[in-house]
Design a protein around this motif. Structure first.
Motif, PDB file in Angstrom:
ATOM      1  N   LEU A   1     -41.681  31.911  88.462  1.00  9.17           N
ATOM      2  CA  LEU A   1     -41.912  31.141  87.243  1.00  9.17           C
ATOM      3  C   LEU A   1     -40.591  30.540  86.768  1.00  9.17           C
ATOM      4  O   LEU A   1     -39.611  31.266  86.563  1.00  9.17           O
ATOM      5  CB  LEU A   1     -42.503  32.035  86.152  1.00  9.17           C
ATOM      6  N   CYS A   2     -40.567  29.219  86.600  1.00 10.20           N
ATOM      7  CA  CYS A   2     -39.343  28.509  86.217  1.00 10.20           C
ATOM      8  C   CYS A   2     -39.580  27.701  84.942  1.00 10.20           C
ATOM      9  O   CYS A   2     -40.699  27.292  84.639  1.00 10.20           O
ATOM     10  CB  CYS A   2     -38.911  27.552  87.328  1.00 10.20           C
ATOM     11  N   VAL A   3     -38.492  27.452  84.240  1.00 11.47           N
ATOM     12  CA  VAL A   3     -38.559  26.609  83.054  1.00 11.47           C
ATOM     13  C   VAL A   3     -37.369  25.654  83.072  1.00 11.47           C
ATOM     14  O   VAL A   3     -36.307  25.987  83.594  1.00 11.47           O
ATOM     15  CB  VAL A   3     -38.570  27.464  81.757  1.00 11.47           C
ATOM     16  N   THR A   4     -37.571  24.476  82.519  1.00 14.71           N
ATOM     17  CA  THR A   4     -36.478  23.512  82.423  1.00 14.71           C
ATOM     18  C   THR A   4     -35.773  23.640  81.069  1.00 14.71           C
ATOM     19  O   THR A   4     -36.343  24.148  80.104  1.00 14.71           O
ATOM     20  CB  THR A   4     -36.995  22.071  82.582  1.00 14.71           C
TER      21      THR A   4
ATOM     22  N   ILE B   1     -32.907  23.898  85.780  1.00  7.93           N
ATOM     23  CA  ILE B   1     -34.086  24.692  86.108  1.00  7.93           C
ATOM     24  C   ILE B   1     -33.675  26.160  86.157  1.00  7.93           C
ATOM     25  O   ILE B   1     -32.722  26.517  86.853  1.00  7.93           O
ATOM     26  CB  ILE B   1     -34.708  24.293  87.461  1.00  7.93           C
ATOM     27  N   THR B   2     -34.375  27.001  85.388  1.00  7.44           N
ATOM     28  CA  THR B   2     -34.056  28.425  85.316  1.00  7.44           C
ATOM     29  C   THR B   2     -35.256  29.267  85.714  1.00  7.44           C
ATOM     30  O   THR B   2     -36.331  29.142  85.107  1.00  7.44           O
ATOM     31  CB  THR B   2     -33.643  28.823  83.879  1.00  7.44           C
ATOM     32  N   PRO B   3     -35.132  30.126  86.733  1.00  5.26           N
ATOM     33  CA  PRO B   3     -36.206  31.078  87.021  1.00  5.26           C
ATOM     34  C   PRO B   3     -36.202  32.186  85.978  1.00  5.26           C
ATOM     35  O   PRO B   3     -35.160  32.776  85.689  1.00  5.26           O
ATOM     36  CB  PRO B   3     -35.846  31.617  88.410  1.00  5.26           C
ATOM     37  N   ILE B   4     -37.356  32.447  85.365  1.00  6.14           N
ATOM     38  CA  ILE B   4     -37.407  33.434  84.274  1.00  6.14           C
ATOM     39  C   ILE B   4     -38.314  34.613  84.590  1.00  6.14           C
ATOM     40  O   ILE B   4     -38.405  35.550  83.800  1.00  6.14           O
ATOM     41  CB  ILE B   4     -37.849  32.786  82.948  1.00  6.14           C
TER      42      ILE B   4
ATOM     43  N   ILE C   1     -34.665  24.510  95.213  1.00  8.18           N
ATOM     44  CA  ILE C   1     -34.443  24.090  93.813  1.00  8.18           C
ATOM     45  C   ILE C   1     -33.382  24.916  93.103  1.00  8.18           C
ATOM     46  O   ILE C   1     -33.058  24.643  91.950  1.00  8.18           O
ATOM     47  CB  ILE C   1     -35.760  24.143  93.001  1.00  8.18           C
ATOM     48  N   LYS C   2     -32.816  25.921  93.763  1.00  4.34           N
ATOM     49  CA  LYS C   2     -31.922  26.837  93.054  1.00  4.34           C
ATOM     50  C   LYS C   2     -30.662  26.156  92.538  1.00  4.34           C
ATOM     51  O   LYS C   2     -30.047  26.637  91.588  1.00  4.34           O
ATOM     52  CB  LYS C   2     -31.553  28.025  93.941  1.00  4.34           C
TER      53      LYS C   2
ATOM     54  N   ALA D   1     -39.092  13.879  77.210  1.00  2.00           N
ATOM     55  CA  ALA D   1     -40.015  14.286  78.266  1.00  2.00           C
ATOM     56  C   ALA D   1     -39.225  14.458  79.560  1.00  2.00           C
ATOM     57  O   ALA D   1     -38.378  13.622  79.894  1.00  2.00           O
ATOM     58  CB  ALA D   1     -41.106  13.233  78.445  1.00  2.00           C
ATOM     59  N   ARG D   2     -39.503  15.529  80.300  1.00  2.36           N
ATOM     60  CA  ARG D   2     -38.688  15.859  81.469  1.00  2.36           C
ATOM     61  C   ARG D   2     -39.180  15.161  82.744  1.00  2.36           C
ATOM     62  O   ARG D   2     -39.454  15.775  83.768  1.00  2.36           O
ATOM     63  CB  ARG D   2     -38.631  17.365  81.651  1.00  2.36           C
ATOM     64  N   THR D   3     -39.262  13.853  82.684  1.00  3.97           N
ATOM     65  CA  THR D   3     -39.637  13.074  83.860  1.00  3.97           C
ATOM     66  C   THR D   3     -38.587  13.194  84.955  1.00  3.97           C
ATOM     67  O   THR D   3     -38.905  13.027  86.139  1.00  3.97           O
ATOM     68  CB  THR D   3     -39.839  11.601  83.491  1.00  3.97           C
ATOM     69  N   ASP D   4     -37.349  13.488  84.559  1.00  4.65           N
ATOM     70  CA  ASP D   4     -36.278  13.636  85.552  1.00  4.65           C
ATOM     71  C   ASP D   4     -36.576  14.788  86.506  1.00  4.65           C
ATOM     72  O   ASP D   4     -36.257  14.715  87.706  1.00  4.65           O
ATOM     73  CB  ASP D   4     -34.933  13.854  84.865  1.00  4.65           C
ATOM     74  N   ILE D   5     -37.185  15.843  85.993  1.00  5.40           N
ATOM     75  CA  ILE D   5     -37.483  17.008  86.824  1.00  5.40           C
ATOM     76  C   ILE D   5     -38.556  16.679  87.859  1.00  5.40           C
ATOM     77  O   ILE D   5     -38.522  17.177  88.992  1.00  5.40           O
ATOM     78  CB  ILE D   5     -37.929  18.194  85.950  1.00  5.40           C
TER      79      ILE D   5
END
Length: 340
Positions: free
Chosen positions: A164-167, A307-310, A301-302, A212-216
Motif C-alpha cells: 500500500l503506497c501513498v503520494t 511515493i511512500t509505502p505505508i 517505483i521505490k 491533482a496528482r496527474t504527475d504520478i
C-alpha cells in the motif's frame, strides 16, 4: 410513512442504497456507481466520467477562500478522480448557481481560476450551465478522461501482500483549514487585525489550492507499473483505506512510522493540541493518491519521488494501524461526513 434521517445512513450508505436500485442497461457502461469515476467502453479505450459539487457554507467559506482559488480547486478535485482511476482528464463542464450578490467581476475571478487549472491539467472547458441560486454560490464540475483498458485501476483489485503506497504528505490540508477558521474568528472579533499566514503558507496552500496528482499517473506509466487498486484521498486516509479493503475483500495493515507527515504539520498539530496522525487519518482534502502494487513491482517505483509505502494488504478483513509502540489499533473512518 416512516421517516429515516439521512445522517443515519451517511454519505456512503446513501450511495450504496441508491446503487442497489439501479442496474446498467447498456453494454458500453462498464462500471457505474461505486468508484472514483464511471467507466464507459468507447472501443479502443475506456472513457472515465466523474462529477463533484461544491456548495457555499458546506464545502467552502468565502470569508477566506479567494474566488480564483475556488475556481481552480473545483477543477483540481475532479481531475483527481480521473487520476484515481489511473487515467488522464481531457474535458470538463462547469455549472454554476449564482446568488444576486455575485458581480460580473466575481464570476470572472472564478473562471480565471478555472482557466488556470485547465491550463495546468491540459483539460478543455467544453460547456456547462448557469442558473440563479437562493442559497449562495454553487459550482458543479463534470470531468471526462481516458485510460487504456489494461491500465484502468479500480478500488476492488487489491490482493493480500500487495504493498500500500501513498503520494505526497498527509494532514496538511486539514491544518490549513484550522488556521483559516482560527484567523476568521480573530478577524470577526477584531476587524482591525490582519492575518499573518506567511509561516503557515504551505498548510494554507494545501487547503486553498490542492493539486491533482496527474504527475504520478505518468510516473507509474513510465515505470511500467499498473496499480492493483487505487483511490484518491478526499475524505481522509482512514476512510479511503476502508474503501479499498471493503471493495477488494482484503485487510490492511499500515504503520504509524511510515505515514508521510511534514514537519510544519507536526509543529502545527502541537500548536492546536491535536495528533498529527489523527489529522493524517481523518483530516481529508489531501487529494493524494492511495494505491496498491504487486510486491514484484516495488523495485520499479521505490526511487520515484513522492511515493511512500505505508503498509500492505492482508488476508484477514482487519484494518489496523501499527503504532510506534508496536501495538495495533483498529482503523475507523472518522473523516468528513457530508450528510451530518
Amino acid at each position: 410513512m416512516e421517516r429515516t434521517e439521512l445522517n443515519t445512513l451517511g454519505e456512503f450508505g446513501l450511495i450504496d442504497r441508491i446503487k442497489t436500485k439501479f442496474s446498467l442497461q447498456n453494454p458500453e457502461s462498464v462500471l457505474g456507481i461505486g468508484d472514483d469515476a464511471a467507466v464507459i467502453d468507447t472501443g479502443d479505450r475506456y472513457m472515465l466520467v466523474s462529477t463533484d459539487m461544491l456548495l457555499e457554507g458546506v464545502h467552502f467559506d468565502l470569508a477566506y477562500v479567494p474566488l480564483r482559488h475556488l475556481g481552480y480547486k473545483s477543477v483540481a478535485v475532479n481531475v483527481s478522480d480521473i487520476a484515481a482511476m489511473n487515467g488522464i482528464a481531457k474535458q470538463i463542464t462547469v455549472s454554476v448557481g449564482l446568488s444576486n450578490r455575485m458581480s460580473v467581476e466575481a464570476v470572472d475571478e472564478i473562471y480565471e481560476g478555472i482557466k488556470f487549472a485547465c491550463e495546468d491539467y491540459q483539460v478543455d472547458l467544453i460547456g456547462g450551465d448557469t442558473t440563479s441560486s437562493r442559497s449562495g454560490l454553487v459550482i458543479s464540475v463534470t470531468v471526462t478522461g481516458f485510460v487504456d483498458k489494461d491500465k484502468v485501476a479500480y478500488r476492488s483489485g487489491a490482493k493480500p501482500n500487495d504493498i500500500l503506497c501513498v503520494t505526497g504528505d498527509l494532514g496538511a490540508a486539514y491544518f490549513g483549514l484550522q488556521i483559516l477558521e482560527r484567523e476568521k474568528q480573530v478577524f470577526l472579533a477584531n476587524p482591525g487585525m490582519q492575518p499573518d499566514l506567511e509561516e503557515k503558507s504551505y498548510l494554507v496552500g494545501k487547503q486553498l489550492k490542492p493539486e491533482a496528482r496527474t504527475d504520478i499517473v505518468h510516473e507509474l506509466a513510465e515505470a511500467g507499473v499498473v496499480p492493483t487498486s487505487m483511490i484518491d484521498i478526499s475524505d481522509g486516509l482512514a476512510s479511503e483505506i476502508i474503501h479499498l479493503s471493503t471493495q477488494s475483500g482484503v485487510g490492511v495493515l499500515i504503520f504509524e512510522e511510515k505515514l508521510p507527515i511534514e514537519d510544519i504539520t507536526m509543529l502545527t498539530a502541537t500548536e492546536f493540541k491535536l495528533s498529527p496522525v489523527t489529522a493524517a487519518l481523518n483530516g481529508g482534502e489531501d487529494y493524494q493518491l492511495l494505491f496498491t502494487i504487486k510486491q514484484s513491482d516495488f523495485d520499479k517505483i521505490k526511487n520515484v519521488t513522492d511515493i511512500t509505502p505505508i503498509g500492505y494488504m492482508t488476508e484477514s478483513k482487519a484494518v489496523e494501524l501499527v503504532l510506534n509502540s508496536g501495538s495495533k489499533v483498529g482503523i475507523t473512518a472518522q473523516g468528513w461526513n457530508h450528510l451530518q
